[in-house]
Scaffold this motif. Structure first.
Motif, PDB file in Angstrom:
ATOM      1  N   SER A 128       0.820  -1.210   0.000  1.00  0.00           N
ATOM      2  CA  SER A 128       0.000   0.000   0.000  1.00  0.00           C
ATOM      3  C   SER A 128       0.849   1.254   0.000  1.00  0.00           C
ATOM      4  O   SER A 128       0.325   2.339   0.162  1.00  0.00           O
ATOM      5  N   ILE A 151       5.225   7.761  -2.282  1.00  0.00           N
ATOM      6  CA  ILE A 151       5.086   7.990  -0.844  1.00  0.00           C
ATOM      7  C   ILE A 151       6.370   7.617  -0.111  1.00  0.00           C
ATOM      8  O   ILE A 151       6.873   8.375   0.715  1.00  0.00           O
ATOM      9  N   THR A 211      -2.216   6.712   1.516  1.00  0.00           N
ATOM     10  CA  THR A 211      -1.808   5.435   2.101  1.00  0.00           C
ATOM     11  C   THR A 211      -3.010   4.703   2.681  1.00  0.00           C
ATOM     12  O   THR A 211      -3.177   3.497   2.472  1.00  0.00           O
ATOM     13  N   PHE A 261      -5.108   3.279  -0.161  1.00  0.00           N
ATOM     14  CA  PHE A 261      -4.480   2.120  -0.803  1.00  0.00           C
ATOM     15  C   PHE A 261      -4.506   0.909   0.120  1.00  0.00           C
ATOM     16  O   PHE A 261      -4.745  -0.219  -0.322  1.00  0.00           O
ATOM     17  N   PHE A 262      -4.246   1.146   1.400  1.00  0.00           N
ATOM     18  CA  PHE A 262      -4.271   0.063   2.366  1.00  0.00           C
ATOM     19  C   PHE A 262      -5.659  -0.585   2.372  1.00  0.00           C
ATOM     20  O   PHE A 262      -5.793  -1.807   2.304  1.00  0.00           O
ATOM     21  N   ASN A 305      -6.292  -2.626  -0.770  1.00  0.00           N
ATOM     22  CA  ASN A 305      -5.578  -3.898  -0.788  1.00  0.00           C
ATOM     23  C   ASN A 305      -6.194  -4.913   0.153  1.00  0.00           C
ATOM     24  O   ASN A 305      -6.358  -6.079  -0.197  1.00  0.00           O
ATOM     25  N   ILE A 306      -6.519  -4.478   1.387  1.00  0.00           N
ATOM     26  CA  ILE A 306      -7.121  -5.402   2.349  1.00  0.00           C
ATOM     27  C   ILE A 306      -8.452  -5.905   1.813  1.00  0.00           C
ATOM     28  O   ILE A 306      -8.741  -7.107   1.832  1.00  0.00           O
ATOM     29  N   ASP A 331      -8.026  -8.342  -1.107  1.00  0.00           N
ATOM     30  CA  ASP A 331      -7.623  -9.661  -0.614  1.00  0.00           C
ATOM     31  C   ASP A 331      -8.785 -10.419  -0.028  1.00  0.00           C
ATOM     32  O   ASP A 331      -8.989 -11.607  -0.310  1.00  0.00           O
TER      33      ASP A 331
END
Lengths: 316, 353
Positions: free
Chosen positions: A143, A148, B331, B334-335, B338-339, B342
């Motif tokens: 991520s 970044i 961030t 995006f986190f 992604n989680i 998945d």
């Protein structure tokens, strides 16, 4: 296998012709009359027409394309830069491409060098704290795109911890390469760790692993000869994907760390001056390298996985 | 009749054990039900035990994924309603209060022109949100499904042309071709739209950044359709070979019915998986393009642009909030992508777990 390789090799030039032609046509269609740029303030229709005629800019696009590609192939002549007037693009790009290739190679070494062992470790310790920790870190890293990590690491290393240089480039074996290569390699590490973990777990469940252990092979042999070798096939398959990710990273990392590579040159060419000959040359060179790298990986499958040689479906 | 028999058992075992319950129900049906009842079992699964409800329940049990989903919904909602939820105008310049740190009046501080960073981050998110939605809708859903159906159904040269084109396009780094695509086409389109605006008196197309959104979405869609098209084509070919489709044809089912029931329904779950996995990629592509300077152009705010403008050591040293708030937002987004991606993959593809 032989037939497949030949088929791929025949297809290769067509692929390159298609892509370079589309790129060429798009950029020709794009704005900015180069002659206008050269003449600058001196507006004179007659002179302009004469130069256009000399350069053949009024010919049909495919004629211009053939002429351009002939120059590229026979003399490595990519034309002249708009921005640095009179300077051949080849000279501009020549040195920089070596810099970028070294940087990319270092990033790939970091990606694979860290990603494969860590992924293997996670899979062999499946379900334990190690595994969970590694998977969580990989997800977090995935991520964190390059734009970044680059400024944050830059902040830490340039301002707080003064142990690594953060600007410039002095060859593959200087400490200058460490930071940018790590930043570029990180997103790939996350991908490789997850891939290796998943495919090792898959291989661990196969019968031949049980057979190998049952016939009394040592754990090391089983691990490296049987498990790892089979588990790396998916990594090879997705190598192209990882390479594609590096292209975007090259632009950003080279700009942040002030590395005189083709990425920085292209960003400058796009942002500042629409230096089309440079963009064109960059596009041709990197797509060619990219296609060839993918082809090499494809042709290496049978060596990695002898079963593929027998697979009739593969050659079709 | 079936819910009456299986219902109580399912309830007894509770939702957490639905997989076991399912297996038991199958055993049980083979032993106790007559043949015609088994047929009915296959045709109409018990309520609450369909593939979909199982998948959604598997997804709902993942707490982190649910938190991420809520955050994504929150961010998307806030971004789409940006003019309503932001305290300032994103263009409002206030030269009296430039580069201020976070405060009550400006929770994320202000930038070098005194514009409210919170407002700009939300509007930057709006750019990301609009582009992910339009390019996934346009590329993956519309282009992918239509071209996949065409390819699988028409066969012959149509199939070859579509598949070869897709292979060519997917064998190159998309950022590079997008860069050329945007660099070459945007100035021409900009002139054309300006002429159009002058001619018609409409003045919002360029001002609101609609042109930029359109160019990037189309660009990303052009590179994003192939995976879905290949999937749909595969399903069509598989359906063609299958006996149940043959049976449906004999019974007089129309082509549209077969495509809808036997093809599109089968690709729903890979579709959900590929959309949720593709979100981060599309958002990332927009950020990189805007970062390089050919994505969304000012004054339309973009997180990529903000990261570029404030991405220097000087800014970090003196005014870290200018970079840290956009970075934190990106961030987090995006986190979450992604989680969630998945978790969706695990829930809808139980075999790959």
């Amino acid at each position: 296998m032989g037939a497949y390789a030949i088929k791929r090799l025949i297809w290769l030039p067509f692929l390159l012709i298609i892509v370079t032609f589309v790129t060429f046509a798009l950029l020709r269609f794009g704005p900015g009359d180069p002659v206008q740029l050269w003449l600058g303030q001196h507006q004179n229709d007659e002179v302009r027409e004469r130069i256009r005629d000399q350069l053949g800019l009024d010919d049909p696009v495919h004629v211009q394309y053939v002429r351009y590609m002939a120059g590229v192939i026979t003399r490595l002549d990519f034309g002249e830069s708009f921005r640095y007037r009179g300077q051949p693009v080849r000279e501009l790009i020549g040195k920089r491409i070596l810099v970028s290739l070294q940087l990319n190679a270092a990033a790939i070494i970091i990606t694979l060098g860290i990603g494969i062992p860590v992924g293997l470790l996670a899979a062999l310790r499946q379900g334990t704290g190690w595994d969970n920790l590694i998977v969580a870190i990989a997800l977090a890293l995935q991520s964190l795109p390059v734009f970044i990590t680059a400024p944050v690491l830059l902040l830490v290393f340039a301002l707080k911890v003064d142990i690594l240089p953060t600007h410039g480039f002095e060859g593959f074996f200087s400490p200058h390469i460490v930071m940018p290569a790590v930043v570029m390699g990180v997103p790939g590490i996350a991908i490789v760790v997850r891939l290796v973990r998943a495919s090792v777990l898959d291989v661990l469940g196969q019968d031949y692993i049980r057979t190998a252990r049952a016939k009394g092979l040592g754990e090391t042999t089983v691990r490296y000869r049987h498990i790892l070798r089979n588990a790396l096939i998916p990594v090879a398959t997705s190598f192209g994907f990882i390479l594609a990710g590096l292209v975007g990273g090259t632009f950003i990392v080279e700009t942040y760390f002030g590395i005189p590579g083709v990425g920085l040159l292209t960003v400058e060419s796009v942002i500042g001056s629409r230096d089309y000959p440079v963009i064109m040359a960059f596009a041709i060179i990197s797509t060619t390298l990219f296609v060839v790298a993918n082809l090499v990986v494809d042709l290496m499958y049978p060596w990695l996985d002898p079963r593929i040689r027998l697979g009739a479906g593969y050659a079709a | 009749m079936l819910p009456d028999r299986s219902g109580p058992r399912a309830r007894e075992h509770g939702h957490a054990q639905h997989l076991d319950t399912d297996a038991q129900r199958l055993d049980w049906s083979e032993n106790e039900l007559a043949t015609d009842q088994i047929l009915e079992l296959d045709a109409r699964p018990a309520r609450g035990h369909s593939y979909w409800s199982l998948a959604f329940r598997r997804l709902a049990r993942k707490k982190l994924a649910m938190i991420c989903l809520s955050l994504i919904i929150l961010m998307y909602g806030g971004a789409l309603l940006s003019p309503l939820v932001t305290p300032y105008d994103y263009r409002a310049i206030d030269l009296e209060s430039t580069r201020q740190g976070p405060s009550l009046a400006h929770p994320f501080g202000t930038d070098r022109q005194g514009r409210d960073m919170f407002t700009r981050v939300i509007f930057g998110l709006r750019t990301t949100v609009i582009i992910t939605i339009t390019s996934l809708l346009g590329g993956t859903l519309i282009l992918g499904i239509v071209l996949g159906l065409l390819s699988g159904y028409m066969g012959r040269w149509v199939d070859s042309v579509i598949m070869r084109t897709g292979e060519v396009m997917s064998s190159f780094p998309e950022i590079l071709l997008l860069l050329i695509f945007v660099a070459a086409l945007r100035p021409r389109l900009l002139t054309a739209v300006q002429n159009f605006e002058d001619a018609t008196g409409i003045d919002w197309i360029i001002r609101l950044g609609v042109l930029d959104f359109a160019i990037i979405s189309v660009g990303l869609a052009i590179f994003g359709w192939f995976g879905m098209a290949r999937l749909v084509r595969g399903q069509v070919l598989q359906a063609r070979e299958s006996q149940y489709v043959e049976a449906a044809l004999v019974m007089g089912a129309s082509t549209a019915h077969i495509l809808r029931v036997h093809v599109l329904r089968n690709i729903l779950s890979p579709l959900i998986v590929s959309v949720s996995a593709g979100l981060a990629g599309v958002a990332g592509a927009e950020l990189v393009l805007s970062w390089i300077g050919i994505g969304v152009f000012p004054p339309t705010p973009s997180l990529g642009r903000m990261l570029f403008e404030n991405g220097s050591v000087q800014v970090l040293r003196n005014h870290p909030h200018l970079l840290l708030f956009p970075i934190g937002t990106v961030t987090l987004l995006f986190f979450c992508f992604n989680i969630l991606g998945d978790a969706v993959n695990d829930a809808f593809n139980p075999r790959t777990r």
